[in-house]
Design a protein around this motif. Structure first.
Motif, PDB file in Angstrom:
ATOM      1  N   VAL A   1       0.823  -1.212   0.000  1.00 44.35           N
ATOM      2  CA  VAL A   1       0.000   0.000   0.000  1.00 44.35           C
ATOM      3  C   VAL A   1       0.857   1.261   0.000  1.00 44.35           C
ATOM      4  CG1 VAL A   1      -1.681   1.344   1.320  1.00 44.35           C
ATOM      5  CG2 VAL A   1      -1.979  -1.116   1.077  1.00 44.35           C
ATOM      6  N   GLU A   2       1.875   1.306   0.848  1.00 41.77           N
ATOM      7  CA  GLU A   2       2.715   2.511   0.920  1.00 41.77           C
ATOM      8  C   GLU A   2       3.464   2.744  -0.389  1.00 41.77           C
ATOM      9  OE1 GLU A   2       2.513   4.824   3.238  1.00 41.77           O
ATOM     10  OE2 GLU A   2       0.974   3.541   4.125  1.00 41.77           O
ATOM     11  N   ARG A   3       3.982   1.688  -0.992  1.00 41.57           N
ATOM     12  CA  ARG A   3       4.659   1.818  -2.296  1.00 41.57           C
ATOM     13  C   ARG A   3       3.678   2.298  -3.361  1.00 41.57           C
ATOM     14  NH1 ARG A   3       8.952  -2.928  -3.708  1.00 41.57           N
ATOM     15  NH2 ARG A   3      10.240  -2.685  -1.868  1.00 41.57           N
ATOM     16  N   SER A   4       2.482   1.753  -3.345  1.00 40.14           N
ATOM     17  CA  SER A   4       1.469   2.137  -4.337  1.00 40.14           C
ATOM     18  C   SER A   4       1.066   3.597  -4.167  1.00 40.14           C
ATOM     19  CB  SER A   4       0.238   1.227  -4.225  1.00 40.14           C
ATOM     20  OG  SER A   4       0.586  -0.096  -4.517  1.00 40.14           O
ATOM     21  N   LYS A   5       0.876   4.037  -2.913  1.00 38.11           N
ATOM     22  CA  LYS A   5       0.533   5.442  -2.671  1.00 38.11           C
ATOM     23  C   LYS A   5       1.635   6.359  -3.169  1.00 38.11           C
ATOM     24  CE  LYS A   5      -0.502   6.041   1.655  1.00 38.11           C
ATOM     25  NZ  LYS A   5      -0.954   6.069   3.064  1.00 38.11           N
ATOM     26  N   LYS A   6       2.884   5.982  -2.883  1.00 35.15           N
ATOM     27  CA  LYS A   6       4.034   6.800  -3.321  1.00 35.15           C
ATOM     28  C   LYS A   6       4.092   6.878  -4.843  1.00 35.15           C
ATOM     29  CE  LYS A   6       8.378   8.543  -2.898  1.00 35.15           C
ATOM     30  NZ  LYS A   6       8.442   9.448  -4.006  1.00 35.15           N
ATOM     31  N   ALA A   7       3.875   5.757  -5.501  1.00 30.77           N
ATOM     32  CA  ALA A   7       3.900   5.742  -6.966  1.00 30.77           C
ATOM     33  C   ALA A   7       2.797   6.633  -7.538  1.00 30.77           C
ATOM     34  CB  ALA A   7       3.753   4.312  -7.481  1.00 30.77           C
ATOM     35  N   MET A   8       1.605   6.591  -6.934  1.00 36.78           N
ATOM     36  CA  MET A   8       0.508   7.439  -7.408  1.00 36.78           C
ATOM     37  C   MET A   8       0.820   8.917  -7.171  1.00 36.78           C
ATOM     38  SD  MET A   8      -1.639   5.531  -8.898  1.00 36.78           S
ATOM     39  CE  MET A   8      -2.927   6.702  -9.160  1.00 36.78           C
TER      40      MET A   8
END
Length: 143
Positions: A127-134
């Motif tokens: 989730v944290e990686r995905s949020k950062k990518a977005m």
């Protein structure tokens, strides 16, 4: 124990219950849950016999829990499961191939080395990686 996602757009709850009755198994559909990681931790193998997936979050959840996943070789799923490394990819219309893969992974000596690979395969979807990518995408678009 096997953890799986057997619902497809072609199956209704009633159809699945009738099929389970015909083959003599007890089907317990659990509905919407917020304890999926705990449920996955109780299983040894994950199964996703989907005929179509956009991404298949349940497969990623199974991998994150350290479950080798036996899944259909369809778009979305093939983006995160590597055949023979963190599970097996199967023809979604060949139940015999699924049965053979389940039988293989019943062997703890074959399954155990896959666990670390499963957890690594799920890392890019954290989730944290995905949020950062977005966020990075949005900031790039704004600049």
């Amino acid at each position: 124990m096997i953890c799986g996602n057997a619902m497809t757009s072609a199956n209704t709850k009633e159809e699945l219950e009738q099929l389970a009755k015909e083959v003599g198994i007890d089907l317990r559909l659990m509905g919407l849950r917020d304890d999926i990681p705990q449920i996955c931790k109780c299983a040894d193998i994950g199964v996703m016999p989907s005929t179509r997936e956009g991404l298949g979050l349940s497969g990623i959840e199974m991998l994150a829990a350290g479950l080798p996943v036996i899944a259909s070789n369809v778009h979305g799923i093939v983006d995160y499961i590597t055949d023979g490394v963190d599970g097996y990819l199967c023809d979604p219309f060949d139940e015999n191939v699924f049965a053979k893969a389940i039988s293989k992974l019943a062997d703890e000596n074959l399954r155990r080395p896959m666990i670390e690979n499963c957890e690594k395969a799920a890392e890019p979807f954290d989730v944290e990686r995905s949020k950062k990518a977005m966020q990075d995408i949005y900031f790039e678009m704004l600049n």
